[in-house]
Motif scaffolding. Structure first.
Motif, PDB file in Angstrom:
ATOM      1  N   SER A 287       4.170   3.500   3.550  1.00 22.94           N
ATOM      2  CA  SER A 287       3.732   2.154   3.178  1.00 22.94           C
ATOM      3  C   SER A 287       3.557   1.321   4.441  1.00 22.94           C
ATOM      4  O   SER A 287       4.166   1.603   5.493  1.00 22.94           O
TER       5      SER A 287
ATOM      6  N   GLU B 112       0.809  -1.218   0.000  1.00 22.75           N
ATOM      7  CA  GLU B 112       0.000   0.000   0.000  1.00 22.75           C
ATOM      8  C   GLU B 112       0.851   1.281   0.000  1.00 22.75           C
ATOM      9  O   GLU B 112       0.725   2.136   0.871  1.00 22.75           O
ATOM     10  N   PRO B 113       1.701   1.440  -0.993  1.00 26.78           N
ATOM     11  CA  PRO B 113       2.527   2.663  -1.032  1.00 26.78           C
ATOM     12  C   PRO B 113       1.684   3.890  -1.380  1.00 26.78           C
ATOM     13  O   PRO B 113       0.769   3.835  -2.204  1.00 26.78           O
TER      14      PRO B 113
END
Length: 617
Positions: A90, A75-76
């Motif tokens: 992240s 989930e950057p």
């Protein structure tokens, strides 16, 4: 998104930037510098393509054979900072233990959120923008703590920093292509043509709160002096006329494709504005074609005029166009601005807006668009009609009568309302009335117009409270445009009435403005089809322009709707309010006053008033 897609986007944006460079005032000893704004989404795409390649967009940074030690990012999110750095956050999942004797001893699992700060830079002579991690912090963990033992945190940083620092934006392939494009775009007689093209390079980069600014530079070209010539007013040869036609047809095809491509997925209000712009561009093309054809490029002024209205519209509504096309739109807008500035600052460069250039521009927005999609065609386009809010097809064949027959069948209205009766069309085809036939002719034409109006009533597009006004509007427009004529006699031959601008028939439907929307052959030869087309156009302009924008409320006069609608019919969407503008030209004032007189005469006298066209009382 794959690496190829990222490179395509970079190429598109760079092409726009280079065109803008060429627009700068000539300064042979200086470099042209251009700041290029890139949306931060392109960095997220690079992260996904180069690091976060696992399932669910995860980056597995470390994993030993026994799964005792592992480190995964997911989930950057990327944002810019005021200090000129990137901030990348992240989620992190870590398992840390001691692998001893084939077993994992003292395992510790840790999940949390980390942030890293990165400098954005360009190595001199490089075609890449790179990132260097300068700091990182733990923001949170499942147990609420914000600290880890130093040894563990150092291990995590040792894995994370090098991987994030390895991310780059590779402009190399795009720059190679662009150097070739610059070479071809510059005049062949320019001595430093190759030197200017090869001088294109990246100069620097920095992050901003919403974007990355990449600075490009290029040696400024010397603009050759072009001697004045009267060639623009000379009579064109057949080859030059063919080139003239090729140029405007390429522009018309490009503009039509462009607006369709942008309008199809857009929200209704934006779609309406885009389609109005298409019609404005076509009305301007009509005017250009009605003028004397000279050696002057017909496309340049048309392109620039359209772009002055399209650019702010797209810039203000960029987020309203779905499909993840923000970068393509940015590139496309930049290219348009560049060409506009190029015309103002250095027209001597002679950048031609021919079919090849326009197709290249189209592929900035849609790299996969085919030549066939950008080709000029006169065929009816159901998609374009639907976008305009019209039925996919307009009935082109008159109806067979089922209730009456014989030479006077036209006096009986057909039971169907979707078209006009065949007997009326047959009667009026080729009929140029003599004085003795005038009453019968006008009665037949009135019947034809009434049936066309009835077809629009059946379609239900015009609200009932405005329908009486609409009926008079159609009749008055047909009077204004053609004196209720589809055919005239010229040189002893009966032919469809046609203007120098390409407008044909009873309602003077312009074949350039309404290309793809109506059958051009039927507009000339089928009076019923021409009447239906004109009635449909007036319905569209009355409802979607005059009523929607409240022209009847400006002066609290419902009849102003007719005046506004005819202004659009005659001159295009920008002419909606011209009837009440004091600064309009004497010619347009005369046109509007003539229509207003006819409209009032139709309201008071009816169809008999049209006899004035033929010298009657």
């Amino acid at each position: 998104m794959c690496q190829h897609a990222i490179l395509t986007r970079l190429r598109n944006v760079l092409f726009a930037a280079v065109l803008a460079m060429l627009c700068a005032p000539p300064a042979p000893a200086a470099d042209i510098e251009l700041p290029l704004e890139l949306d931060l989404a392109i960095v997220e795409e690079a992260l996904a393509a180069q690091l976060f390649t696992g399932a669910d967009t995860k980056a597995e940074l470390f994993h030993d054979s026994q799964s005792c030690n592992a480190l995964t990012l997911s989930e950057p999110r990327v944002e810019g900072t005021e200090s000129g750095q990137l901030r990348v956050t992240s989620r992190i999942e870590a398992r840390i233990g001691l692998l001893l004797g084939g077993r994992c001893r003292l395992p510790v699992a840790w999940n949390g959120l980390i942030e890293t700060f990165e400098d954005v830079r360009v190595t001199p002579g490089s075609d890449r923008v790179s990132f260097r991690v300068t700091d990182s912090n733990m923001l949170s963990s499942e147990d609420g703590s914000r600290k880890l033992p130093g040894m563990i945190w150092d291990w995590i940083k040792g894995q994370v920093h090098p991987r994030l620092s390895a991310i780059t934006l590779d402009f190399g392939p795009a720059l190679t292509e662009l150097r070739s494009l610059i070479h071809d775009a510059l005049p062949a007689e320019l001595a430093e043509r190759s030197a200017v093209a090869s001088s294109l390079q990246l100069q620097g980069a920095r992050a901003n709160p919403g974007s990355i600014t990449v600075l490009l530079s290029m040696q400024a070209p010397s603009i050759p002096t072009v001697a004045a010539s009267d060639g623009d007013t000379a009579t064109l040869s057949s080859a030059e006329l063919a080139a003239w036609d090729d140029a405007w047809q390429a522009w018309d095809a490009f503009a039509t494709w462009l607006i369709k491509d942008l309008a199809a997925p857009a929200a209704p209000e934006l779609r309406t504005e885009l389609l109005a712009l298409l019609m404005e561009a076509r009305y301007e093309l009509r005017q250009a074609l009605a003028s004397e054809r000279t050696g002057t490029d017909p496309v340049r002024s048309l392109f620039l005029s359209t772009w002055t209205r399209l650019a702010p519209l797209l810039r203000e509504n960029a987020l309203a166009i779905p499909g993840g096309r923000s970068l393509e739109l940015a590139a496309f807008l930049s290219a348009g601005h560049a060409l506009q500035a190029l015309d103002n600052a250095a027209p001597q460069l002679g950048l031609a807006l021919d079919s090849q250039t326009l197709r290249r521009l189209a592929r900035l927005l849609a790299p996969s668009v085919s030549d066939d999609e950008l080709a000029y065609s006169t065929a009816v386009d159901p998609e374009l009609r639907t976008l305009l809010g019209l039925p996919a097809q307009l009935e082109s064949e008159p109806l067979e009568e089922t209730t009456a027959s014989g030479p006077f069948a036209w006096l009986i209205r057909p039971a169907h309302a979707s078209s006009v009766s065949k007997s009326l069309v047959q009667l009026l085809t080729g009929w140029v009335p003599a004085t003795a036939d005038l009453d019968r002719y006008l009665l037949a034409m009135e019947q034809l117009l009434d049936e066309s109006i009835a077809a629009e009533r059946a379609r239900g597009a015009v609200p009932s409270e405005f329908f009486p006004l609409y009926q008079d509007l159609v009749r008055a427009t047909a009077w204004q445009e053609s004196c209720w004529r589809q055919f005239v006699e010229e040189g002893g031959k009966v032919t469809p009435i046609r203007s120098s601008a390409g407008s044909v028939g009873l309602m003077q439907i312009n074949q350039h403005v309404w290309r793809n929307i109506y059958d051009l052959e039927a507009l000339q030869n089928n009076v019923g089809y021409n009447a239906r087309a004109g009635s449909e156009i007036l319905s569209h302009y009355l409802v979607d322009y005059a009523i929607k924008r409240g022209e009847h409320r400006v002066n609290d006069n419902i009849d102003d709707l007719a005046r506004a609608t005819y202004g659009v019919y005659n001159g295009g969407p920008r002419h909606l309010t011209r009837y009440r503008q004091g600064n309009r030209s004497a010619y347009l004032r005369g046109v509007d006053e003539a229509f207003w007189e006819k409209y009032q005469a139709i309201r008071s006298t009816g169809a008999a008033a049209v006899k004035q066209c033929y010298g009657g009382a």
